[in-house]
Design a protein around this motif. Structure first.
Motif, PDB file in Angstrom:
ATOM      1  N   LEU A   1       0.478  -1.044   0.148  1.00  0.00           N
ATOM      2  CA  LEU A   1       0.019   0.033   0.002  1.00  0.00           C
ATOM      3  C   LEU A   1       0.875   1.231  -0.101  1.00  0.00           C
ATOM      4  O   LEU A   1       0.390   2.709  -0.863  1.00  0.00           O
ATOM      5  N   ASP A   2       1.764   1.168   1.113  1.00  0.00           N
ATOM      6  CA  ASP A   2       3.149   2.382   0.090  1.00  0.00           C
ATOM      7  C   ASP A   2       3.646   3.373  -1.421  1.00  0.00           C
ATOM      8  O   ASP A   2       3.017   4.357  -1.547  1.00  0.00           O
ATOM      9  N   LYS A   3       3.221   1.779  -1.323  1.00  0.00           N
ATOM     10  CA  LYS A   3       4.087   1.781  -2.740  1.00  0.00           C
ATOM     11  C   LYS A   3       2.891   2.397  -4.024  1.00  0.00           C
ATOM     12  O   LYS A   3       2.768   3.622  -4.641  1.00  0.00           O
ATOM     13  N   ILE A   4       1.740   1.868  -3.540  1.00  0.00           N
ATOM     14  CA  ILE A   4       0.577   2.640  -4.112  1.00  0.00           C
ATOM     15  C   ILE A   4       0.104   4.074  -3.355  1.00  0.00           C
ATOM     16  O   ILE A   4      -0.348   5.075  -4.530  1.00  0.00           O
ATOM     17  N   LYS A   5       0.684   4.290  -2.884  1.00  0.00           N
ATOM     18  CA  LYS A   5      -0.295   6.105  -2.539  1.00  0.00           C
ATOM     19  C   LYS A   5       1.317   6.642  -2.960  1.00  0.00           C
ATOM     20  O   LYS A   5       0.742   7.734  -3.201  1.00  0.00           O
ATOM     21  N   ASN A   6       2.092   5.999  -3.014  1.00  0.00           N
ATOM     22  CA  ASN A   6       3.489   7.450  -3.610  1.00  0.00           C
ATOM     23  C   ASN A   6       3.054   7.299  -4.943  1.00  0.00           C
ATOM     24  O   ASN A   6       3.303   8.611  -5.886  1.00  0.00           O
ATOM     25  N   ILE A   7       2.584   6.506  -5.961  1.00  0.00           N
ATOM     26  CA  ILE A   7       1.700   6.475  -6.826  1.00  0.00           C
ATOM     27  C   ILE A   7       0.687   7.848  -6.715  1.00  0.00           C
ATOM     28  O   ILE A   7       0.362   8.545  -8.251  1.00  0.00           O
ATOM     29  N   ILE A   8      -0.099   7.663  -6.302  1.00  0.00           N
ATOM     30  CA  ILE A   8      -1.728   8.426  -6.267  1.00  0.00           C
ATOM     31  C   ILE A   8      -0.943   9.854  -5.989  1.00  0.00           C
ATOM     32  O   ILE A   8      -1.377  10.576  -6.587  1.00  0.00           O
ATOM     33  N   LYS A   9      -0.377  10.061  -4.911  1.00  0.00           N
ATOM     34  CA  LYS A   9       0.889  11.520  -5.080  1.00  0.00           C
ATOM     35  C   LYS A   9       1.275  12.602  -6.271  1.00  0.00           C
ATOM     36  O   LYS A   9       1.030  13.477  -6.396  1.00  0.00           O
ATOM     37  N   LEU A  10       1.106  11.324  -7.691  1.00  0.00           N
ATOM     38  CA  LEU A  10       1.656  12.024  -8.672  1.00  0.00           C
ATOM     39  C   LEU A  10       0.387  12.433  -9.644  1.00  0.00           C
ATOM     40  O   LEU A  10       0.349  12.675 -10.396  1.00  0.00           O
TER      41      LEU A  10
ATOM     42  N   GLY B   1      -2.283  10.108 -16.904  1.00  0.00           N
ATOM     43  CA  GLY B   1      -1.256  10.710 -17.984  1.00  0.00           C
ATOM     44  C   GLY B   1      -0.560  10.406 -18.913  1.00  0.00           C
ATOM     45  O   GLY B   1      -0.356   8.973 -19.165  1.00  0.00           O
ATOM     46  N   ASN B   2       0.794  10.800 -18.863  1.00  0.00           N
ATOM     47  CA  ASN B   2       2.376  10.446 -19.838  1.00  0.00           C
ATOM     48  C   ASN B   2       2.986   9.667 -18.813  1.00  0.00           C
ATOM     49  O   ASN B   2       4.362   9.326 -18.593  1.00  0.00           O
ATOM     50  N   ILE B   3       2.732   9.557 -16.848  1.00  0.00           N
ATOM     51  CA  ILE B   3       3.055   8.884 -16.288  1.00  0.00           C
ATOM     52  C   ILE B   3       3.407   7.607 -16.269  1.00  0.00           C
ATOM     53  O   ILE B   3       2.258   7.137 -16.130  1.00  0.00           O
ATOM     54  N   ILE B   4       3.790   6.025 -17.120  1.00  0.00           N
ATOM     55  CA  ILE B   4       3.410   5.627 -15.678  1.00  0.00           C
ATOM     56  C   ILE B   4       4.439   4.419 -15.308  1.00  0.00           C
ATOM     57  O   ILE B   4       5.831   5.214 -15.020  1.00  0.00           O
ATOM     58  N   ARG B   5       4.335   3.903 -14.226  1.00  0.00           N
ATOM     59  CA  ARG B   5       4.602   3.218 -12.982  1.00  0.00           C
ATOM     60  C   ARG B   5       4.261   1.557 -13.104  1.00  0.00           C
ATOM     61  O   ARG B   5       2.957   1.477 -13.035  1.00  0.00           O
ATOM     62  N   ARG B   6       5.300   0.551 -12.872  1.00  0.00           N
ATOM     63  CA  ARG B   6       5.486  -0.251 -12.691  1.00  0.00           C
ATOM     64  C   ARG B   6       6.171  -0.914 -11.661  1.00  0.00           C
ATOM     65  O   ARG B   6       6.819  -0.825 -11.490  1.00  0.00           O
ATOM     66  N   MET B   7       5.466  -1.559 -10.513  1.00  0.00           N
ATOM     67  CA  MET B   7       5.729  -2.080  -9.649  1.00  0.00           C
ATOM     68  C   MET B   7       5.892  -4.153  -9.289  1.00  0.00           C
ATOM     69  O   MET B   7       3.629  -4.183 -10.338  1.00  0.00           O
TER      70      MET B   7
END
Length: 246
Positions: free
Chosen positions: A70-79, A102-108
């Motif tokens: 969930l910490d990883k998800i929170k950091n992505i939501i901040k974007l 948008g134009n940001i992609i994050r894979r985890m």
């Protein structure tokens, strides 16, 4: 297969609610919904959430499960900015989740769910029921923050509801008459105590304008029930009682 788009604000609220209990969570995926059941390591609090596909902008899924940090998800939501949506897509070949804003992609990478338990929800029938807005509960909890105590007391009768906290020197309470509650069922005076920190963290995670149903009886767990995402997500917490003498 899992591919879904959701409003960033909706995802943030769901993650905040879940993370009051656990840092990592197993999510059961169904073709028309998501299900989350988790219990904290101390086995004091439990959460159960069902999120229908109507809570999403779009939703495609097969039966399965995924584990999230969930910490990883929170950091992505901040974007995400106001009004943004987040596209989530599972890559089963690499065991990763792709999240696009948008134009940001994050894979985890996903969390291994093999060691995660799947707790059952106990069938509790509790006689005292109080419905109150979360922002009023939050105000009551803020009043207790300067008191050196690890517990709060819930009381209710036909006249209304009281939340209080005290020690040998100090006292604070929230008293709400029946006329100011959204609903009240109390056949007689009842009182029960719970961990202040756990209850405070739970209440803070709920949006302030959301009605919360509190169900409790003496020395039984308290159940908090509420809806999110315009009624498309149903959430409930269970919090163990603080027995006198503990």
């Amino acid at each position: 297969m899992f591919k879904a788009e959701i409003k960033a604000d909706t995802l943030k609220t769901l993650v905040n609610v879940i993370s009051t209990v656990v840092d990592e969570v197993k999510i059961a995926i169904h073709p028309d919904s998501l299900g989350i059941r988790a219990i904290d390591p101390a086995r004091v609090a439990m959460i159960n959430i069902d999120v229908s596909k109507e809570a999403f902008v779009s939703f495609e899924a097969d039966e399965g499960e995924m584990g999230f940090d969930l910490d990883k998800i929170k950091n992505i939501i901040k974007l995400a900015g106001p009004g943004d949506t987040i596209l989530m897509e599972h890559d089963p070949n690499q065991g990763r989740l792709s999240m696009t804003i948008g134009n940001i992609i994050r894979r985890m990478s996903l969390v291994d769910t093999n060691g995660m338990n799947d707790p059952s929800v106990p069938p509790l029938e509790l006689g005292t029921k109080v419905q109150i807005n979360a922002d009023l509960l939050q105000k009551g909890m803020r009043a207790t923050e300067t008191i050196d105590s690890d517990h709060i007391k819930m009381e209710a009768d036909s006249e209304g509801f009281t939340l209080s906290c005290d020690n040998d020197l100090d006292f604070a309470s929230l008293k709400v008459p029946a006329s100011e509650l959204k609903a009240l069922e109390a056949q007689q005076h009842v009182a029960s105590s719970y961990s202040r920190d756990y209850f405070s963290n739970i209440v803070k995670s709920i949006p302030g304008n959301v009605p919360v149903s509190l169900q409790f009886d003496p020395d039984y767990p308290i159940k908090l029930l509420f809806e999110l995402s315009d009624g498309n997500a149903h959430a409930s917490y269970l919090l163990a009682p603080r027995i006198e003498g503990e």
